[in-house]
Design a protein around this motif. Structure first.
Motif, PDB file in Angstrom:
ATOM      1  N   LEU A 265       5.490  -6.045   8.209  1.00  0.00           N
ATOM      2  CA  LEU A 265       5.179  -5.058   7.173  1.00  0.00           C
ATOM      3  C   LEU A 265       3.775  -4.477   7.367  1.00  0.00           C
ATOM      4  CD1 LEU A 265       6.637  -6.855   4.008  1.00  0.00           C
ATOM      5  CD2 LEU A 265       7.669  -4.976   5.314  1.00  0.00           C
ATOM      6  N   LYS A 266       2.866  -5.315   7.857  1.00  0.00           N
ATOM      7  CA  LYS A 266       1.514  -4.827   8.105  1.00  0.00           C
ATOM      8  C   LYS A 266       1.513  -3.796   9.241  1.00  0.00           C
ATOM      9  CE  LYS A 266      -3.227  -6.256   9.120  1.00  0.00           C
ATOM     10  NZ  LYS A 266      -4.145  -7.345   9.485  1.00  0.00           N
ATOM     11  N   GLU A 267       2.257  -4.101  10.298  1.00  0.00           N
ATOM     12  CA  GLU A 267       2.344  -3.176  11.435  1.00  0.00           C
ATOM     13  C   GLU A 267       2.939  -1.825  11.016  1.00  0.00           C
ATOM     14  OE1 GLU A 267       4.527  -5.129  14.490  1.00  0.00           O
ATOM     15  OE2 GLU A 267       2.995  -6.669  14.794  1.00  0.00           O
ATOM     16  N   LYS A 268       3.872  -1.881  10.054  1.00  0.00           N
ATOM     17  CA  LYS A 268       4.502  -0.649   9.560  1.00  0.00           C
ATOM     18  C   LYS A 268       3.664   0.018   8.460  1.00  0.00           C
ATOM     19  CE  LYS A 268       9.273  -2.056  10.565  1.00  0.00           C
ATOM     20  NZ  LYS A 268       9.581  -0.939  11.485  1.00  0.00           N
ATOM     21  N   GLU A 269       2.470  -0.575   8.188  1.00  0.00           N
ATOM     22  CA  GLU A 269       1.547  -0.047   7.171  1.00  0.00           C
ATOM     23  C   GLU A 269       2.191   0.010   5.788  1.00  0.00           C
ATOM     24  OE1 GLU A 269      -1.372   2.609   9.988  1.00  0.00           O
ATOM     25  OE2 GLU A 269       0.058   3.668   8.710  1.00  0.00           O
TER      26      GLU A 269
ATOM     27  N   ILE B 105       0.817  -1.220   0.000  1.00  0.00           N
ATOM     28  CA  ILE B 105       0.000   0.000   0.000  1.00  0.00           C
ATOM     29  C   ILE B 105       0.856   1.277   0.000  1.00  0.00           C
ATOM     30  CG2 ILE B 105      -2.064  -1.036   0.999  1.00  0.00           C
ATOM     31  CD1 ILE B 105      -1.135  -0.188   3.730  1.00  0.00           C
ATOM     32  N   ILE B 106       2.168   1.108  -0.183  1.00  0.00           N
ATOM     33  CA  ILE B 106       3.033   2.272  -0.412  1.00  0.00           C
ATOM     34  C   ILE B 106       3.565   2.158  -1.833  1.00  0.00           C
ATOM     35  CG2 ILE B 106       3.652   2.521   2.025  1.00  0.00           C
ATOM     36  CD1 ILE B 106       6.326   1.161   1.397  1.00  0.00           C
ATOM     37  N   SER B 107       4.081   3.220  -2.372  1.00  0.00           N
ATOM     38  CA  SER B 107       4.554   3.204  -3.771  1.00  0.00           C
ATOM     39  C   SER B 107       5.727   2.256  -3.927  1.00  0.00           C
ATOM     40  CB  SER B 107       4.967   4.613  -4.196  1.00  0.00           C
ATOM     41  OG  SER B 107       6.133   5.011  -3.485  1.00  0.00           O
ATOM     42  N   SER B 108       5.960   1.801  -5.161  1.00  0.00           N
ATOM     43  CA  SER B 108       7.059   0.870  -5.427  1.00  0.00           C
ATOM     44  C   SER B 108       8.404   1.487  -5.082  1.00  0.00           C
ATOM     45  CB  SER B 108       7.031   0.420  -6.896  1.00  0.00           C
ATOM     46  OG  SER B 108       7.004   1.538  -7.744  1.00  0.00           O
TER      47      SER B 108
ATOM     48  N   ILE C 158       8.451 -16.017   6.426  1.00  0.00           N
ATOM     49  CA  ILE C 158       7.625 -15.231   5.485  1.00  0.00           C
ATOM     50  C   ILE C 158       6.453 -14.601   6.241  1.00  0.00           C
ATOM     51  CG2 ILE C 158       6.261 -15.277   3.366  1.00  0.00           C
ATOM     52  CD1 ILE C 158       9.204 -16.017   2.934  1.00  0.00           C
ATOM     53  N   THR C 159       5.762 -15.422   7.043  1.00  0.00           N
ATOM     54  CA  THR C 159       4.587 -14.934   7.779  1.00  0.00           C
ATOM     55  C   THR C 159       4.976 -13.838   8.772  1.00  0.00           C
ATOM     56  OG1 THR C 159       3.593 -17.138   7.588  1.00  0.00           O
ATOM     57  CG2 THR C 159       2.633 -15.647   9.218  1.00  0.00           C
TER      58      THR C 159
END
Length: 630
Positions: free
Chosen positions: A481-485, A421-424, A474-475
């Motif tokens: 990464l989810k926590e860091k949005e 959800i952030i740019s490449s 991986i999990t």
């Protein structure tokens, strides 16, 4: 020829209407509120689809069944009739576009669930549409005494204020007299015309058989009736088990349940629809919108929850009007098992309060918060954590879902749904600052090129193998990464997405719906008692029992159900026994015990035969209590 009949022939290729369809259509076209009770196979959809096509404007169809909405929209679109369904999972922007299409795109049908009407902005948009008819499908859900009551249906009556001259059409296949009155009152129908087709299915023989070996009895039935058949079972495991057993016995069998992928469902359904499989073994997830005319036999191998569901499922037999069989196989242990499944798992107020509070704790929702928040949710994990019984907890969540407190959408996916959800550019920047994560992230980007633009099905095992890391690594990274949005994802092992529709208010939240819970529990107990009566009552025609349940009283027995067949057999035996008694009385005067010994008959049967002979004045009883010919 009437315009309605021309539409029927043009789009549906039927040459004439089924009973009551034409009358209902005429009443709706005259602008009258209408209540129609058409049992399974009665052709309810035509009753609103044709009058909607005959008038300018759009028909609003309110239905609780997403599968049925999608099925009807697909069928209308195949006929080049423009229809839209606002089902779950549609984003607000897309919904705005769909409603714009309804307003400006010459659409004829708008399908939505009653819960959608609780959104003020959707209601406002609907008010601006040229609605020519408001149809309430599965209208028994309006009634607290209906078998699938949903409070959201109570909001439908508000549409009367905005569309005072638009006719309402309430449709259902199963409603007791108490539920019918409730539906009319709750919807605010004004002097409605009421149409009710008889529940009698004269070509269906309702059979109840006591048997210890159900599989053997199924084998006998299917050999005797080798045509298309449905076997209803209670759970998914039984679907595959019974189907496998039948294939081993030489029958062509397939199965169907809610846990199959859409591709598997279509494949198995087509095998059965095209008669490449004689039998489909299914849970009650099967049957929505299914109209196979030549089903010869429907077999239930466990007790149903209520006669409403049983009647609908049994009614999928014999739609071609040929003789068909609805068979219920039972044994003494079934009642205990069914009580455990249907009654002992009913939540009470204390349990519901506890479940709701623990859910808020589990999802970390503070008091006064939570509305419109979505969470991945694993029922088994939740129950294990708080030591709750799974089935009772599931029923409690289903109840909260129907009341609109939460929304529980089934996912049953083994892959993660993932999107950056952030740019490449920002993703590359992150990898340069976190070299330990770089190999996994680059592997993901190479494997899923569009993952920065859309939610993508993500395979943990594949990425672990490609990046030379473990699945747990991986999990763990995905959670980080989810926590860091940086990413949005639904983790593997979550079997549902849970949405809070209200703010957390603990007891206040539950107290608002508790009266519905109490009514529902009372109704479920009454319904199950009716099922037991149907199974155990050996003194009444089975068809009569079903008709009586739905408030329809008939004087004649059907003549073809298991009770009627047994009575015919008894009468036949009685005639044989009577002839034997007369033969013995020609020789000597005998008492009842002596006649029983001479005929080697059952005591009840002998007494019945003697009473019949006395009533017909063929024999007399002497002062010594012996019988002789007259």
């Amino acid at each position: 020829m009437s315009e309605a009949l021309k539409i029927l022939q043009k789009y549906w290729k039927h040459q004439e209407f089924r009973p009551l369809q034409s009358d209902i259509i005429d009443t709706v076209l005259n602008g009258q509120d209408t209540f129609a009770l058409l049992p399974t196979g009665g052709g309810k959809s035509v009753c609103f689809q044709i009058p909607a096509l005959l008038q300018p404007g759009i028909c609003l169809v309110i239905s609780p069944l997403i599968a049925l909405m999608k099925d009807q929209v697909a069928n209308l679109n195949k006929r080049n009739i423009k229809a839209i369904a606002l089902t779950g999972g549609i984003e607000s922007n897309e919904m705005i576009d769909l409603l714009d299409n309804c307003q400006y795109g010459n659409y004829k049908f708008l399908y939505l669930s009653p819960e959608r009407l609780q959104s003020d902005w959707i209601l406002e948009r609907i008010k601006s549409l040229p609605i020519n008819l408001i149809t309430i499908d599965e209208a028994h859900c309006v009634s607290q005494w209906g078998h699938d009551f949903r409070p959201a249906y109570l909001k439908i009556a508000l549409l009367k204020e905005h569309f005072p001259t638009t006719p309402f059409l309430a449709l259902t296949a199963t409603a007791t007299p108490r539920a019918q009155k409730d539906i009319i009152n709750e919807l605010g129908l004004k002097n409605p015309q009421i149409f009710q087709k008889s529940f009698a299915r004269k070509n269906i023989a309702y059979m109840v058989f006591q048997t210890e070996d159900k599989l053997y009895r199924i084998e006998q039935i299917l050999k005797k009736n080798p045509e298309s058949s449905i076997i209803y079972v209670r759970n998914r495991k039984s679907c595959t088990t019974i189907s496998t057993q039948l294939n081993a016995l030489g029958f062509k069998s397939t199965y169907y349940h809610g846990g199959l992928s859409p591709k598997e469902k279509d494949k198995n359904m087509n095998l059965w629809m095209q008669d490449k499989a004689q039998v489909i073994v299914a849970t009650n997830a099967f049957g929505m919108g299914i109209d196979k005319a030549d089903v010869k036999t429907v077999i239930h191998i466990q007790l149903p929850e209520n006669l409403e569901n049983y009647y609908q499922e049994a009614g999928r037999a014999g739609r071609n009007e040929n003789k068909a069989f609805a068979v219920l196989l039972t044994n003494p242990s079934d009642i205990i098992q069914a009580e455990n499944q249907f009654l002992n798992v009913l939540a009470d107020k204390t349990f519901l309060n506890s479940i709701y509070k623990k859910l808020c704790t589990y999802l970390q929702i503070a008091y006064g918060e939570g509305i419109n928040e979505q969470f991945p949710f694993n029922l088994n994990h939740f129950c294990t954590k708080y030591n709750f019984p799974v089935l009772k907890t599931y029923n409690a969540f289903q109840f909260l879902d129907r009341q609109g407190v939460i929304a529980l959408s089934q996912e049953f996916s083994e892959k993660i749904s993932l999107q950056f959800i952030i740019s490449s550019k920002e993703v590359i920047r992150y990898t340069s600052l976190n070299p330990n994560d770089e190999e996994i992230i680059l592997t993901i980007l190479r494997t899923y090129p569009g993952i920065c633009e859309m939610q993508t099905a993500f395979n943990v095992v594949l990425i672990a193998k490609k990046s030379h890391h473990s699945e747990s690594q991986i999990t763990a990274l995905l959670h980080k990464l989810k926590e860091k949005e940086i990413v949005a994802f639904t983790a593997k092992g979550n079997d549902a997405i849970l949405t809070f529709n209200e703010i957390r208010e603990d007891e206040r939240t539950i107290s608002k719906v508790i009266k519905y819970l109490e009514n529902q529990n009372k109704l479920k107990k009454e319904q199950f008692t009716s099922v037991i009566k149907y199974v155990q009552n050996e003194q009444e025609c089975k068809s009569k029992t079903i008709l009586s349940y739905f408030g329809e009283i008939v004087s004649e027995d059907c003549g073809i159900c298991s009770y009627c067949i047994t009575q015919k057999s008894k009468k036949s035996n009685s005639l044989t026994l009577s002839a034997e008694i007369i033969s013995h009385l020609k020789q000597n005067e005998l008492n009842s015990r002596e006649l029983q010994v001479k005929t080697n008959g059952n005591s009840n049967e002998v007494i019945f035969a003697i009473q019949t002979l006395l009533e017909n004045e063929q024999i007399i009883i002497k002062s010594n209590n012996k019988y002789s010919l007259k």
